[in-house]
Design a protein around this motif. Structure first.
Motif, PDB file in Angstrom:
ATOM      1  N   VAL A 255       0.853  -1.282  -0.003  1.00 51.16           N
ATOM      2  CA  VAL A 255      -0.072  -0.116   0.009  1.00 51.16           C
ATOM      3  C   VAL A 255       0.993   1.297  -0.012  1.00 51.16           C
ATOM      4  O   VAL A 255       0.564   2.171  -0.833  1.00 51.16           O
ATOM      5  CB  VAL A 255      -0.844   0.102   1.399  1.00 51.16           C
ATOM      6  CG1 VAL A 255      -1.483   1.302   1.507  1.00 51.16           C
ATOM      7  CG2 VAL A 255      -1.993  -1.073   1.118  1.00 51.16           C
ATOM      8  N   LEU A 256       1.884   1.149   0.582  1.00 50.88           N
ATOM      9  CA  LEU A 256       2.756   2.616   0.824  1.00 50.88           C
ATOM     10  C   LEU A 256       3.813   2.565  -0.269  1.00 50.88           C
ATOM     11  O   LEU A 256       4.534   3.554  -0.141  1.00 50.88           O
ATOM     12  CB  LEU A 256       3.620   2.485   2.349  1.00 50.88           C
ATOM     13  CG  LEU A 256       2.434   2.543   3.389  1.00 50.88           C
ATOM     14  CD1 LEU A 256       3.226   2.130   4.746  1.00 50.88           C
ATOM     15  CD2 LEU A 256       1.621   3.663   3.424  1.00 50.88           C
ATOM     16  N   ASP A 257       4.001   1.383  -1.181  1.00 49.66           N
ATOM     17  CA  ASP A 257       4.932   1.983  -2.143  1.00 49.66           C
ATOM     18  C   ASP A 257       4.469   2.843  -3.164  1.00 49.66           C
ATOM     19  O   ASP A 257       3.372   2.479  -4.080  1.00 49.66           O
ATOM     20  CB  ASP A 257       5.179   0.363  -2.596  1.00 49.66           C
ATOM     21  CG  ASP A 257       6.333   0.263  -3.729  1.00 49.66           C
ATOM     22  OD1 ASP A 257       6.662   1.483  -4.042  1.00 49.66           O
ATOM     23  OD2 ASP A 257       6.798  -0.642  -3.882  1.00 49.66           O
ATOM     24  N   GLY A 258       4.946   4.023  -3.380  1.00 52.66           N
ATOM     25  CA  GLY A 258       4.341   4.982  -4.029  1.00 52.66           C
ATOM     26  C   GLY A 258       4.644   4.565  -5.803  1.00 52.66           C
ATOM     27  O   GLY A 258       4.192   5.441  -6.466  1.00 52.66           O
ATOM     28  N   LYS A 259       5.614   3.455  -5.853  1.00 55.68           N
ATOM     29  CA  LYS A 259       5.979   3.424  -7.357  1.00 55.68           C
ATOM     30  C   LYS A 259       4.789   2.381  -7.890  1.00 55.68           C
ATOM     31  O   LYS A 259       4.962   2.275  -9.270  1.00 55.68           O
ATOM     32  CB  LYS A 259       7.351   2.691  -7.288  1.00 55.68           C
ATOM     33  CG  LYS A 259       8.603   3.506  -6.957  1.00 55.68           C
ATOM     34  CD  LYS A 259       9.752   2.733  -6.907  1.00 55.68           C
ATOM     35  CE  LYS A 259      10.900   3.459  -6.522  1.00 55.68           C
ATOM     36  NZ  LYS A 259      12.381   2.990  -6.695  1.00 55.68           N
ATOM     37  N   LEU A 260       4.093   1.979  -7.180  1.00 59.22           N
ATOM     38  CA  LEU A 260       3.052   0.836  -7.636  1.00 59.22           C
ATOM     39  C   LEU A 260       1.610   1.758  -7.827  1.00 59.22           C
ATOM     40  O   LEU A 260       1.199   2.424  -6.731  1.00 59.22           O
ATOM     41  CB  LEU A 260       2.597  -0.224  -6.698  1.00 59.22           C
ATOM     42  CG  LEU A 260       3.895  -1.122  -6.279  1.00 59.22           C
ATOM     43  CD1 LEU A 260       3.679  -1.998  -5.454  1.00 59.22           C
ATOM     44  CD2 LEU A 260       4.395  -1.526  -7.763  1.00 59.22           C
ATOM     45  N   PRO A 261       1.124   1.961  -8.949  1.00 57.97           N
ATOM     46  CA  PRO A 261      -0.033   2.591  -9.386  1.00 57.97           C
ATOM     47  C   PRO A 261      -1.328   2.020  -8.850  1.00 57.97           C
ATOM     48  O   PRO A 261      -1.505   0.848  -8.987  1.00 57.97           O
ATOM     49  CB  PRO A 261      -0.176   2.692 -10.791  1.00 57.97           C
ATOM     50  CG  PRO A 261       0.531   1.562 -11.195  1.00 57.97           C
ATOM     51  CD  PRO A 261       1.670   1.443 -10.224  1.00 57.97           C
ATOM     52  N   LYS A 262      -2.096   2.715  -8.081  1.00 60.35           N
ATOM     53  CA  LYS A 262      -3.173   1.978  -7.210  1.00 60.35           C
ATOM     54  C   LYS A 262      -4.079   3.176  -6.436  1.00 60.35           C
ATOM     55  O   LYS A 262      -3.695   4.371  -6.667  1.00 60.35           O
ATOM     56  CB  LYS A 262      -2.625   1.313  -5.904  1.00 60.35           C
ATOM     57  CG  LYS A 262      -2.127   2.174  -4.877  1.00 60.35           C
ATOM     58  CD  LYS A 262      -1.592   1.399  -3.563  1.00 60.35           C
ATOM     59  CE  LYS A 262      -0.001   0.790  -3.907  1.00 60.35           C
ATOM     60  NZ  LYS A 262       1.004   1.759  -3.903  1.00 60.35           N
ATOM     61  N   SER A 263      -5.213   2.784  -6.626  1.00 57.29           N
ATOM     62  CA  SER A 263      -6.419   3.484  -6.124  1.00 57.29           C
ATOM     63  C   SER A 263      -6.384   3.998  -4.839  1.00 57.29           C
ATOM     64  O   SER A 263      -6.182   3.224  -3.808  1.00 57.29           O
ATOM     65  CB  SER A 263      -7.981   3.165  -6.499  1.00 57.29           C
ATOM     66  OG  SER A 263      -8.020   1.913  -5.677  1.00 57.29           O
ATOM     67  N   PRO A 264      -6.920   5.137  -4.361  1.00 58.36           N
ATOM     68  CA  PRO A 264      -7.018   5.400  -2.951  1.00 58.36           C
ATOM     69  C   PRO A 264      -8.077   4.588  -2.327  1.00 58.36           C
ATOM     70  O   PRO A 264      -7.825   4.207  -1.030  1.00 58.36           O
ATOM     71  CB  PRO A 264      -7.608   6.914  -3.085  1.00 58.36           C
ATOM     72  CG  PRO A 264      -7.091   7.388  -4.265  1.00 58.36           C
ATOM     73  CD  PRO A 264      -7.137   6.344  -5.164  1.00 58.36           C
ATOM     74  N   GLY A 265      -8.757   4.159  -2.805  1.00 57.36           N
ATOM     75  CA  GLY A 265     -10.015   3.181  -2.053  1.00 57.36           C
ATOM     76  C   GLY A 265      -9.383   1.955  -1.909  1.00 57.36           C
ATOM     77  O   GLY A 265      -9.421   1.337  -0.865  1.00 57.36           O
ATOM     78  N   LEU A 266      -8.358   1.295  -2.730  1.00 58.41           N
ATOM     79  CA  LEU A 266      -7.504   0.247  -2.295  1.00 58.41           C
ATOM     80  C   LEU A 266      -6.629   0.609  -0.999  1.00 58.41           C
ATOM     81  O   LEU A 266      -6.601  -0.417  -0.008  1.00 58.41           O
ATOM     82  CB  LEU A 266      -6.754  -0.133  -3.401  1.00 58.41           C
ATOM     83  CG  LEU A 266      -5.834  -1.533  -3.177  1.00 58.41           C
ATOM     84  CD1 LEU A 266      -5.487  -2.471  -4.304  1.00 58.41           C
ATOM     85  CD2 LEU A 266      -4.339  -1.268  -2.508  1.00 58.41           C
ATOM     86  N   MET A 267      -6.144   1.812  -1.003  1.00 56.72           N
ATOM     87  CA  MET A 267      -5.090   1.934   0.067  1.00 56.72           C
ATOM     88  C   MET A 267      -6.116   2.260   1.367  1.00 56.72           C
ATOM     89  O   MET A 267      -5.365   1.650   2.494  1.00 56.72           O
ATOM     90  CB  MET A 267      -4.446   3.392  -0.226  1.00 56.72           C
ATOM     91  CG  MET A 267      -3.485   3.436  -1.531  1.00 56.72           C
ATOM     92  SD  MET A 267      -2.683   4.933  -1.753  1.00 56.72           S
ATOM     93  CE  MET A 267      -1.546   5.060  -0.287  1.00 56.72           C
ATOM     94  N   PHE A 268      -7.084   2.841   1.312  1.00 60.41           N
ATOM     95  CA  PHE A 268      -7.860   2.692   2.569  1.00 60.41           C
ATOM     96  C   PHE A 268      -8.557   1.572   2.957  1.00 60.41           C
ATOM     97  O   PHE A 268      -8.254   1.281   4.161  1.00 60.41           O
ATOM     98  CB  PHE A 268      -9.183   3.841   2.352  1.00 60.41           C
ATOM     99  CG  PHE A 268      -9.908   3.823   3.471  1.00 60.41           C
ATOM    100  CD1 PHE A 268      -9.747   4.208   4.868  1.00 60.41           C
ATOM    101  CD2 PHE A 268     -11.094   3.198   3.381  1.00 60.41           C
ATOM    102  CE1 PHE A 268     -10.566   4.056   5.853  1.00 60.41           C
ATOM    103  CE2 PHE A 268     -12.212   3.047   4.130  1.00 60.41           C
ATOM    104  CZ  PHE A 268     -11.946   3.639   5.484  1.00 60.41           C
ATOM    105  N   GLY A 269      -9.048   0.904   2.201  1.00 57.56           N
ATOM    106  CA  GLY A 269      -9.883  -0.294   2.238  1.00 57.56           C
ATOM    107  C   GLY A 269      -9.026  -1.545   2.968  1.00 57.56           C
ATOM    108  O   GLY A 269      -9.362  -2.046   3.805  1.00 57.56           O
ATOM    109  N   ILE A 270      -7.658  -1.558   2.340  1.00 55.98           N
ATOM    110  CA  ILE A 270      -7.078  -2.519   2.658  1.00 55.98           C
ATOM    111  C   ILE A 270      -6.394  -2.486   4.126  1.00 55.98           C
ATOM    112  O   ILE A 270      -6.294  -3.264   4.872  1.00 55.98           O
ATOM    113  CB  ILE A 270      -5.597  -2.777   1.482  1.00 55.98           C
ATOM    114  CG1 ILE A 270      -6.307  -3.582   0.453  1.00 55.98           C
ATOM    115  CG2 ILE A 270      -4.511  -3.862   2.157  1.00 55.98           C
ATOM    116  CD1 ILE A 270      -6.867  -4.709   0.508  1.00 55.98           C
ATOM    117  N   THR A 271      -5.839  -1.101   4.341  1.00 56.24           N
ATOM    118  CA  THR A 271      -5.528  -0.642   5.500  1.00 56.24           C
ATOM    119  C   THR A 271      -6.498  -0.902   6.845  1.00 56.24           C
ATOM    120  O   THR A 271      -6.138  -1.485   7.616  1.00 56.24           O
ATOM    121  CB  THR A 271      -4.882   0.826   5.550  1.00 56.24           C
ATOM    122  OG1 THR A 271      -3.810   0.853   4.546  1.00 56.24           O
ATOM    123  CG2 THR A 271      -4.295   1.204   6.886  1.00 56.24           C
TER     124      THR A 271
END
Length: 254
Positions: A202-218
């Protein structure tokens, strides 16, 4: 293409297959939007301190996103797909910097299973349908719980994004399901993200990901650790992703 122990649950390398279906980057172009079933650009005008102000907005559907935890694999089920809007941004940045045109492979993003609220169905019913279409699991409606509501792109879009949580296991996998709807231009790879490496992911800024994934998984990660999400996860040293028990059938052409 598979960082932090991420494993594909879709036979073959669907990123490669998607790239073959996309064709050359030279075919990508941007044109003025004349009409759309999904969005309507408008100029919002209002008074602020006695003066008329303008703000450009995009009317769009509300949406749902689902955090999926696979109990047998002790992993989060996420998806990866090509996003034209991401490529358009990369292309604009490359042109401004005088760099070569980016490759399509740079515009595949990691996301939660998600979908638009554009049907005459309840939100859980839409979630159930999206889980089947994108990830290939048949989840009971009573196993889908709401966890919160956010606002998608508050600066331009402003539509609600309602997030849900559900758990799956190998018995819920449906042969031939998952991967998105090819007829709608979808080519979705289903991935299993190991529980223990999800925060680094989630915290790896080099991997393109959605904010929803970042919040939801955390959110789900810490609630799973503190026991707020029911049955405990697979114990350390358990079967996990090494079992290879779950294999989703590809919906892509042979």
């Amino acid at each position: 293409m598979y960082p932090y122990g991420v494993k594909t649950l879709t036979p073959g390398q669907t990123v490669v297959e998607a790239l073959e279906m996309l064709g050359p980057e030279s075919s990508f172009r941007l044109e003025p939007l004349e009409s759309s079933m999904y969005i309507t650009p408008k100029a919002a005008k209002y008074n602020f301190r006695g003066k008329e102000r303008r703000w450009d907005v995009v009317e769009s559907h509300a949406s749902v996103g689902v955090v999926l935890y696979h109990k047998d694999l002790d992993a989060w089920i996420i998806v990866r797909q090509f996003r034209p809007a991401v490529y358009a941004t990369l292309l604009r940045e490359a042109e401004a910097a005088g760099k070569p045109k980016p490759q399509y492979s740079e515009a595949f993003t990691y996301e939660l299973c998600a979908g638009l609220i554009d049907k005459d169905k309840s939100n859980p019913e839409i979630c159930k349908e999206e889980i089947m279409e994108e990830c290939g699991f048949d989840v009971p409606l009573d196993g889908i719980r709401e966890i919160g509501v956010g606002i998608a792109s508050a600066g331009t879009q402003g539509s609600p994004h309602i997030m849900y949580y559900a758990e799956v296991d190998s018995s819920m996998a449906v042969a031939g399901a998952g991967g998105g709807l090819l007829g709608h231009g979808e080519c979705i790879e289903v991935l299993a993200l190991p529980f223990d490496s999800c925060q680094q992911f989630v915290l790896d800024g080099k991997l393109p990901k959605s904010p929803g994934l970042m919040f939801g998984i955390t959110w789900a990660y810490f609630n799973k650790l503190n026991g707020s999400l029911g049955a405990p996860r697979v114990a350390a040293g358990g079967a996990g992703l090494q079992t290879g028990e779950l294999v989703l059938q590809s919906v892509l052409p042979a």
